[in-house]
Design a protein around this motif. Structure first.
Motif, PDB file in Angstrom:
ATOM      1  N   VAL A 198       8.038  15.623  10.383  1.00 20.83           N
ATOM      2  CA  VAL A 198       7.205  14.782  10.332  1.00 20.83           C
ATOM      3  C   VAL A 198       7.760  13.300   9.625  1.00 20.83           C
ATOM      4  CG1 VAL A 198       4.888  13.786   8.718  1.00 20.83           C
ATOM      5  CG2 VAL A 198       5.034  16.008   9.885  1.00 20.83           C
ATOM      6  N   LEU A 199       8.546  13.308   8.615  1.00 16.27           N
ATOM      7  CA  LEU A 199       9.267  12.369   8.329  1.00 16.27           C
ATOM      8  C   LEU A 199       9.978  11.866   9.323  1.00 16.27           C
ATOM      9  CD1 LEU A 199      10.250  13.760   4.739  1.00 16.27           C
ATOM     10  CD2 LEU A 199       8.570  12.036   5.113  1.00 16.27           C
ATOM     11  N   GLY A 240      10.512   6.811  12.897  1.00 13.38           N
ATOM     12  CA  GLY A 240      10.582   5.932  14.038  1.00 13.38           C
ATOM     13  C   GLY A 240       9.390   5.237  14.265  1.00 13.38           C
ATOM     14  N   HIS A 241       8.347   6.003  13.921  1.00 10.16           N
ATOM     15  CA  HIS A 241       7.071   5.052  14.343  1.00 10.16           C
ATOM     16  C   HIS A 241       7.096   3.856  13.331  1.00 10.16           C
ATOM     17  CE1 HIS A 241       2.886   4.172  14.449  1.00 10.16           C
ATOM     18  NE2 HIS A 241       2.760   4.306  13.190  1.00 10.16           N
ATOM     19  N   ALA A 242       7.459   3.974  12.133  1.00 12.99           N
ATOM     20  CA  ALA A 242       7.441   2.632  11.343  1.00 12.99           C
ATOM     21  C   ALA A 242       8.240   1.457  11.894  1.00 12.99           C
ATOM     22  CB  ALA A 242       8.198   3.258   9.771  1.00 12.99           C
ATOM     23  N   ARG A 243       9.683   2.244  12.470  1.00 11.37           N
ATOM     24  CA  ARG A 243      10.623   0.990  13.111  1.00 11.37           C
ATOM     25  C   ARG A 243       9.738   0.520  14.364  1.00 11.37           C
ATOM     26  NH1 ARG A 243      14.368   4.476  11.337  1.00 11.37           N
ATOM     27  NH2 ARG A 243      14.192   6.050  13.411  1.00 11.37           N
ATOM     28  N   ALA A 244       9.391   1.322  15.364  1.00 14.89           N
ATOM     29  CA  ALA A 244       9.066   0.854  16.599  1.00 14.89           C
ATOM     30  C   ALA A 244       7.563   0.103  16.592  1.00 14.89           C
ATOM     31  CB  ALA A 244       8.893   1.873  17.517  1.00 14.89           C
ATOM     32  N   VAL A 260      -1.995   5.549   5.040  1.00 13.48           N
ATOM     33  CA  VAL A 260      -1.084   4.676   4.438  1.00 13.48           C
ATOM     34  C   VAL A 260      -1.094   3.323   4.675  1.00 13.48           C
ATOM     35  CG1 VAL A 260       1.400   4.427   3.692  1.00 13.48           C
ATOM     36  CG2 VAL A 260       0.395   6.580   3.570  1.00 13.48           C
ATOM     37  N   VAL A 261      -1.350   3.076   5.887  1.00 15.23           N
ATOM     38  CA  VAL A 261      -1.396   1.822   6.840  1.00 15.23           C
ATOM     39  C   VAL A 261      -2.912   1.853   7.237  1.00 15.23           C
ATOM     40  CG1 VAL A 261      -0.428   0.506   8.559  1.00 15.23           C
ATOM     41  CG2 VAL A 261       1.002   2.095   7.146  1.00 15.23           C
ATOM     42  N   PRO A 262      -3.698   1.066   6.802  1.00 15.36           N
ATOM     43  CA  PRO A 262      -5.055   1.057   7.149  1.00 15.36           C
ATOM     44  C   PRO A 262      -5.002   0.386   8.585  1.00 15.36           C
ATOM     45  CG  PRO A 262      -5.071   0.041   5.053  1.00 15.36           C
ATOM     46  CD  PRO A 262      -3.566   0.200   5.599  1.00 15.36           C
ATOM     47  N   GLY A 263      -5.838   0.999   9.508  1.00 11.97           N
ATOM     48  CA  GLY A 263      -6.068   0.653  10.868  1.00 11.97           C
ATOM     49  C   GLY A 263      -5.056   1.396  11.916  1.00 11.97           C
ATOM     50  N   CYS A 264      -4.089   2.059  11.554  1.00 11.42           N
ATOM     51  CA  CYS A 264      -3.183   2.728  12.291  1.00 11.42           C
ATOM     52  C   CYS A 264      -3.687   4.199  12.650  1.00 11.42           C
ATOM     53  CB  CYS A 264      -1.716   2.970  11.757  1.00 11.42           C
ATOM     54  SG  CYS A 264      -0.510   3.522  12.876  1.00 11.42           S
ATOM     55  N   THR A 265      -3.865   4.400  13.840  1.00 11.65           N
ATOM     56  CA  THR A 265      -4.471   5.569  14.450  1.00 11.65           C
ATOM     57  C   THR A 265      -3.426   6.832  14.684  1.00 11.65           C
ATOM     58  OG1 THR A 265      -4.419   4.955  16.706  1.00 11.65           O
ATOM     59  CG2 THR A 265      -6.370   4.534  15.360  1.00 11.65           C
ATOM     60  N   ARG A 266      -2.027   6.579  14.315  1.00 14.06           N
ATOM     61  CA  ARG A 266      -1.177   7.566  14.812  1.00 14.06           C
ATOM     62  C   ARG A 266      -1.084   9.002  13.782  1.00 14.06           C
ATOM     63  NH1 ARG A 266       3.575   6.609  17.830  1.00 14.06           N
ATOM     64  NH2 ARG A 266       3.813   8.806  17.449  1.00 14.06           N
ATOM     65  N   ALA A 267      -0.872   9.822  14.336  1.00 17.06           N
ATOM     66  CA  ALA A 267      -0.785  10.950  13.606  1.00 17.06           C
ATOM     67  C   ALA A 267       0.315  12.040  14.043  1.00 17.06           C
ATOM     68  CB  ALA A 267      -2.207  11.800  14.095  1.00 17.06           C
ATOM     69  N   PHE A 268       0.879  12.593  12.971  1.00 15.07           N
ATOM     70  CA  PHE A 268       2.134  13.367  13.290  1.00 15.07           C
ATOM     71  C   PHE A 268       1.852  14.946  12.874  1.00 15.07           C
ATOM     72  CE2 PHE A 268       2.791   9.035  12.459  1.00 15.07           C
ATOM     73  CZ  PHE A 268       3.677   8.561  13.432  1.00 15.07           C
ATOM     74  N   HIS A 269       2.561  15.740  13.503  1.00 18.30           N
ATOM     75  CA  HIS A 269       2.452  17.534  13.055  1.00 18.30           C
ATOM     76  C   HIS A 269       3.698  17.857  13.168  1.00 18.30           C
ATOM     77  CE1 HIS A 269      -1.704  16.145  14.571  1.00 18.30           C
ATOM     78  NE2 HIS A 269      -1.962  17.173  13.542  1.00 18.30           N
ATOM     79  N   GLY A 270       3.994  18.873  12.077  1.00 19.10           N
ATOM     80  CA  GLY A 270       5.241  19.484  12.259  1.00 19.10           C
ATOM     81  C   GLY A 270       5.734  19.845  10.839  1.00 19.10           C
ATOM     82  N   GLY A 284       7.349  -2.528  12.669  1.00 21.74           N
ATOM     83  CA  GLY A 284       8.723  -3.411  12.392  1.00 21.74           C
ATOM     84  C   GLY A 284       9.349  -3.196  11.194  1.00 21.74           C
ATOM     85  N   LEU A 285       9.406  -2.075  10.676  1.00 20.91           N
ATOM     86  CA  LEU A 285      10.265  -1.697   9.560  1.00 20.91           C
ATOM     87  C   LEU A 285      11.788  -0.993   9.722  1.00 20.91           C
ATOM     88  CD1 LEU A 285       7.660   0.078   7.096  1.00 20.91           C
ATOM     89  CD2 LEU A 285       8.566  -2.313   6.915  1.00 20.91           C
ATOM     90  N   PRO A 286      12.766  -1.774   9.664  1.00 18.41           N
ATOM     91  CA  PRO A 286      13.863  -1.278  10.022  1.00 18.41           C
ATOM     92  C   PRO A 286      14.198  -0.298   9.166  1.00 18.41           C
ATOM     93  CG  PRO A 286      14.214  -3.406   9.309  1.00 18.41           C
ATOM     94  CD  PRO A 286      12.707  -3.282   9.246  1.00 18.41           C
ATOM     95  N   ASP A 287      13.944  -0.128   7.968  1.00 18.04           N
ATOM     96  CA  ASP A 287      14.401   0.863   7.062  1.00 18.04           C
ATOM     97  C   ASP A 287      12.976   1.326   6.345  1.00 18.04           C
ATOM     98  OD1 ASP A 287      17.352   0.884   7.397  1.00 18.04           O
ATOM     99  OD2 ASP A 287      17.033  -1.067   6.187  1.00 18.04           O
TER     100      ASP A 287
END
Length: 56
Positions: free
Chosen positions: A24-25, A30-34, A9-19, A37-40
């Motif tokens: 995952v959401l 949390g990742h989007a905020r931290a 969804v965000v080119p260049g980001c290497t983070r991955a999530f499982h669960g 820089g997306l507060p919401d």
């Protein structure tokens, strides 16, 4: 179980999530905020994340 790669969804980001989908959401919000820089997390972005999630 689900997995999601932020780079789908965000080119260049290497983070991955499982669960569960809910886990995952929560992790992605949390990742989007931290790290992006997306507060919401806009509903449009949630939809893109859900569409990019696959079975783990």
């Amino acid at each position: 179980m689900k997995k999601f790669r932020c780079g789908d969804v965000v080119p260049g980001c290497t983070r991955a999530f499982h669960g569960t989908e809910a886990d995952v959401l929560t992790q992605v919000a949390g990742h989007a905020r931290a790290d992006h820089g997306l507060p919401d997390v806009p509903a449009e972005l949630v939809g893109r994340v859900l569409a990019a999630m696959v079975d783990a």
